[in-house]
Design an enzyme around this catalytic site. Structure first.
Site, short mmCIF file in Angstrom:
data_model
loop_
_atom_site.label_atom_id
_atom_site.label_comp_id
_atom_site.label_asym_id
_atom_site.label_seq_id
_atom_site.Cartn_x
_atom_site.Cartn_y
_atom_site.Cartn_z
N CYS A 4 0.83 -1.21 0.00
CA CYS A 4 0.00 0.00 0.00
C CYS A 4 0.87 1.26 0.00
O CYS A 4 1.48 1.56 -1.02
CB CYS A 4 -1.00 -0.07 1.15
SG CYS A 4 -2.41 1.00 0.86
N HIS B 194 -3.25 -4.99 1.67
CA HIS B 194 -2.61 -5.20 2.98
C HIS B 194 -2.56 -6.68 3.33
O HIS B 194 -3.39 -7.16 4.10
CB HIS B 194 -3.41 -4.47 4.07
CG HIS B 194 -3.20 -3.00 4.10
ND1 HIS B 194 -2.28 -2.39 4.94
CD2 HIS B 194 -3.78 -2.02 3.39
CE1 HIS B 194 -2.32 -1.08 4.75
NE2 HIS B 194 -3.23 -0.82 3.81
N GLU C 243 -0.84 -8.18 5.35
CA GLU C 243 -0.60 -8.39 6.79
C GLU C 243 -1.91 -8.39 7.58
O GLU C 243 -1.93 -8.79 8.74
CB GLU C 243 0.39 -7.33 7.33
CG GLU C 243 -0.16 -5.93 7.56
CD GLU C 243 -0.40 -5.11 6.29
OE1 GLU C 243 -0.27 -5.65 5.17
OE2 GLU C 243 -0.74 -3.92 6.44
N1 GLN Z 1 -3.60 6.49 1.08
C1 GLN Z 1 -2.31 6.19 1.61
C2 GLN Z 1 -1.23 6.99 0.90
O1 GLN Z 1 -1.46 7.63 -0.06
C3 GLN Z 1 -2.01 4.72 1.52
C4 GLN Z 1 -3.01 3.95 2.33
C5 GLN Z 1 -2.49 2.73 2.98
O2 GLN Z 1 -1.29 2.47 3.08
N2 GLN Z 1 -3.42 1.98 3.50
O3 GLN Z 1 -0.12 6.96 1.32
#
Ligand code: GLN
Length: 192
Positions: A79, A170, A172
């Site tokens: 992410c 994610h 995890e």
């Molecule tokens: N929206 C976050 C970003 O732009 C990422 C979201 C996440 O890691 N769950 O960094």
């Protein structure tokens, strides 16, 4: 096998729990001195990429970690971690590590679909549960030899480029361990 988990912000504890449950040792990377310890792979967790990137800069960790990744050190970015790795962010001027030749879009699913759960096929693994939280996706590959590992609704959500794996979800947060297993396998093959 010892994995360094970037622990300046975000969902690092969940990665550490998961890795420990799988029998891997972990160290928290909170400051530059932590990079002196020996570890075999790096995890960049989800969270807020702008906050993480700025902290990495302030803590003087960005450049030494980037150098290692460029030299082939195994890294898994999830992410926000995928955003940190990306060479380009289509809706943001920032570039953090910039080592993964893909263009990502931050917060790409809009407000209504901010968070969702699904399942999709990952190359070499099979169907994997995927939790997305204000997630990015990969808009385009910059290098032809980047490998697409998964798509959801036609959008690229997991990629591999040499020693770098980036996933928009994610792993995890779900019980499934196969994304982490794939990463540990990659770390093992580099160590041997
Ligand atoms: N929206 C976050 C970003 O732009 C990422 C979201 C996440 O890691 N769950 O960094």
């Amino acid at each position: 096998m010892k994995i360094g988990v970037l622990s300046v912000q975000g969902a690092f504890a969940e990665h550490i729990d998961k890795l420990k449950g799988m029998g891997a040792d972990c160290i928290e990377l909170r400051q530059r001195a932590d990079l002196e310890q020996s570890f075999d792979g790096l995890i960049l967790p989800g969270g807020e990429s702008t906050v993480q990137g700025k902290l990495l800069q302030e803590l003087h960790m960005l450049t030494p970690l980037r150098d290692r990744i460029r030299q082939g050190f195994p890294v898994l970015g999830t992410c926000a971690g995928l955003i940190l790795l990306a060479q380009k962010i289509s809706n943001d001027d920032a570039v953090w590590f910039g080592t993964l030749p893909v263009c990502v879009r931050r917060n790409a699913y809009g407000r209504q679909l901010g968070s969702f759960h699904t399942e999709a096929e990952v190359t070499g693994i099979g169907k994997v549960p995927m939790t997305f939280i204000r997630a990015p996706y990969v808009e385009s590959l910059i290098a032809d030899d980047s490998e697409i590992l998964a798509r959801v609704d036609g959008r690229i959500v997991a990629v591999k480029y040499g020693n770098q794996i980036g996933v928009a979800f994610h792993p995890e947060l779900d019980e499934d361990q196969r994304i982490h297993e794939m990463f540990l396998q990659m770390c093992k093959s580099k160590v041997l």
